[in-house]
Motif scaffolding. Structure first.
Motif, PDB file in Angstrom:
ATOM      1  N   THR A  99       0.838  -1.195   0.000  1.00 18.12           N
ATOM      2  CA  THR A  99       0.000   0.000   0.000  1.00 18.12           C
ATOM      3  C   THR A  99       0.878   1.252   0.000  1.00 18.12           C
ATOM      4  O   THR A  99       1.734   1.407   0.870  1.00 18.12           O
ATOM      5  CB  THR A  99      -0.919   0.017   1.229  1.00 18.12           C
ATOM      6  OG1 THR A  99      -1.698  -1.180   1.244  1.00 18.12           O
ATOM      7  CG2 THR A  99      -1.849   1.225   1.196  1.00 18.12           C
ATOM      8  N   ARG A 123     -14.297  11.157  -0.305  1.00 20.67           N
ATOM      9  CA  ARG A 123     -14.104   9.783   0.180  1.00 20.67           C
ATOM     10  C   ARG A 123     -15.430   9.110   0.481  1.00 20.67           C
ATOM     11  O   ARG A 123     -15.593   7.904   0.282  1.00 20.67           O
ATOM     12  CB  ARG A 123     -13.252   9.757   1.452  1.00 20.67           C
ATOM     13  CG  ARG A 123     -11.774   9.957   1.247  1.00 20.67           C
ATOM     14  CD  ARG A 123     -11.050  10.054   2.573  1.00 20.67           C
ATOM     15  NE  ARG A 123     -10.603   8.758   3.063  1.00 20.67           N
ATOM     16  CZ  ARG A 123     -11.198   8.089   4.038  1.00 20.67           C
ATOM     17  NH1 ARG A 123     -12.272   8.572   4.626  1.00 20.67           N
ATOM     18  NH2 ARG A 123     -10.719   6.927   4.425  1.00 20.67           N
ATOM     19  N   ALA A 132     -11.961  -1.664   1.975  1.00 21.31           N
ATOM     20  CA  ALA A 132     -11.573  -0.902   3.168  1.00 21.31           C
ATOM     21  C   ALA A 132     -10.097  -0.553   3.157  1.00 21.31           C
ATOM     22  O   ALA A 132      -9.701   0.512   3.647  1.00 21.31           O
ATOM     23  CB  ALA A 132     -11.928  -1.711   4.420  1.00 21.31           C
ATOM     24  N   ARG A 133      -9.261  -1.403   2.595  1.00 19.22           N
ATOM     25  CA  ARG A 133      -7.813  -1.145   2.561  1.00 19.22           C
ATOM     26  C   ARG A 133      -7.509   0.101   1.747  1.00 19.22           C
ATOM     27  O   ARG A 133      -6.670   0.927   2.135  1.00 19.22           O
ATOM     28  CB  ARG A 133      -7.095  -2.352   1.958  1.00 19.22           C
ATOM     29  CG  ARG A 133      -5.616  -2.176   1.750  1.00 19.22           C
ATOM     30  CD  ARG A 133      -5.043  -3.389   1.045  1.00 19.22           C
ATOM     31  NE  ARG A 133      -5.784  -3.714  -0.157  1.00 19.22           N
ATOM     32  CZ  ARG A 133      -5.629  -3.081  -1.327  1.00 19.22           C
ATOM     33  NH1 ARG A 133      -4.771  -2.083  -1.429  1.00 19.22           N
ATOM     34  NH2 ARG A 133      -6.335  -3.432  -2.372  1.00 19.22           N
ATOM     35  N   GLU A 136      -8.697   3.237   3.654  1.00 16.86           N
ATOM     36  CA  GLU A 136      -7.811   3.572   4.765  1.00 16.86           C
ATOM     37  C   GLU A 136      -6.555   4.286   4.280  1.00 16.86           C
ATOM     38  O   GLU A 136      -5.974   5.112   5.003  1.00 16.86           O
ATOM     39  CB  GLU A 136      -7.439   2.298   5.523  1.00 16.86           C
ATOM     40  CG  GLU A 136      -6.689   2.535   6.817  1.00 16.86           C
ATOM     41  CD  GLU A 136      -7.487   3.345   7.832  1.00 16.86           C
ATOM     42  OE1 GLU A 136      -6.856   4.070   8.615  1.00 16.86           O
ATOM     43  OE2 GLU A 136      -8.731   3.251   7.818  1.00 16.86           O
ATOM     44  N   ARG A 140      -7.151  11.464   5.476  1.00 15.56           N
ATOM     45  CA  ARG A 140      -8.252  12.313   5.935  1.00 15.56           C
ATOM     46  C   ARG A 140      -7.761  13.710   6.293  1.00 15.56           C
ATOM     47  O   ARG A 140      -8.556  14.614   6.490  1.00 15.56           O
ATOM     48  CB  ARG A 140      -8.927  11.698   7.162  1.00 15.56           C
ATOM     49  CG  ARG A 140      -9.575  10.348   6.927  1.00 15.56           C
ATOM     50  CD  ARG A 140     -10.164   9.821   8.241  1.00 15.56           C
ATOM     51  NE  ARG A 140     -10.828   8.551   8.078  1.00 15.56           N
ATOM     52  CZ  ARG A 140     -10.210   7.367   8.105  1.00 15.56           C
ATOM     53  NH1 ARG A 140      -8.892   7.334   8.284  1.00 15.56           N
ATOM     54  NH2 ARG A 140     -10.878   6.253   7.961  1.00 15.56           N
TER      55      ARG A 140
END
Length: 210
Positions: A99, A123, A132-133, A136, A140
């Motif tokens: 990631t 988002r 979800a990955r 995340e 934010r």
């Protein structure tokens, strides 16, 4: 045949060379999975006769380490870049690279706050479209460029530079017209060569702070 201050000429040529180096590299992506992700993330324009320029911008940025997404207020720059981040995170993670580390930045605190708020709103529209990955990994929060680089009191240098680069894979900078040349040069010095740089802004708005 022009008169320059030597310092600013060096900044200008340094920034130009940093951009050239990034544009010389074409990122390798899985065309099939990238196309499928593009169609899913930018599906609103399906059936329209005119091009979806947001989708075009995302597709171009997928293959480049340096991208500029420009447009006036309300043209969807933040919406585009949020979905572009989802696209990059998906395609990068799928090739086994893990990631990516993503940072959001802007030249002032107010601009950073607006960027964070806009990305947070964008988002919310992705929840049903990505796992979800990926969600995340989309930040934010945003920071100022000075805080990102690490201000050293009573010095024009920053903690992060060519000898101590930032640990970042994708950097998004909003309100780019407000960033002056010396700060832009120092930003590029602090970025690792493989970092993707995505600049957002309006060419007709907000001159540089300096």
């Amino acid at each position: 045949d022009r008169l320059y201050l030597r310092r600013y000429w060096r900044f200008e040529t340094e920034v130009a060379e940093a951009i050239r180096r990034r544009l010389a590299v074409t990122e390798q992506v899985d065309g099939g999975s990238a196309r499928a992700a593009l169609e899913r993330l930018f599906a609103d324009w399906a059936g329209q006769m005119t091009p979806d320029w947001q989708k075009v911008a995302a597709a171009n940025a997928l293959f480049q380490r340096f991208s500029v997404i420009a447009g006036g207020p309300g043209t969807g720059k933040t919406h585009t870049v949020t979905r572009l981040l989802a696209l990059l995170i998906e395609t990068t993670a799928s090739d086994g690279s893990g990631t990516p580390r993503v940072y959001l930045a802007a030249p002032t605190g107010k601009a950073a706050q607006r960027l964070a708020e806009s990305v947070t709103r964008a988002r919310s529209g992705l929840v049903s479209e990505v796992d979800a990955r990926v969600m995340e990994a989309i930040p934010r929060e945003a920071t100022t460029l000075h805080r990102l680089l690490g201000v050293i009191p009573n010095s024009h240098r920053f903690r992060h530079n060519e000898d101590n680069p930032l640990n970042v894979d994708i950097l998004v900078v909003d309100e780019i017209s407000m960033v002056d040349l010396p700060l832009m040069a120092r930003l590029f010095r602090a970025l690792p060569p493989e970092c993707r740089v995505i600049l957002l802004g309006d060419a007709d708005q907000l001159p540089s702070v300096a």
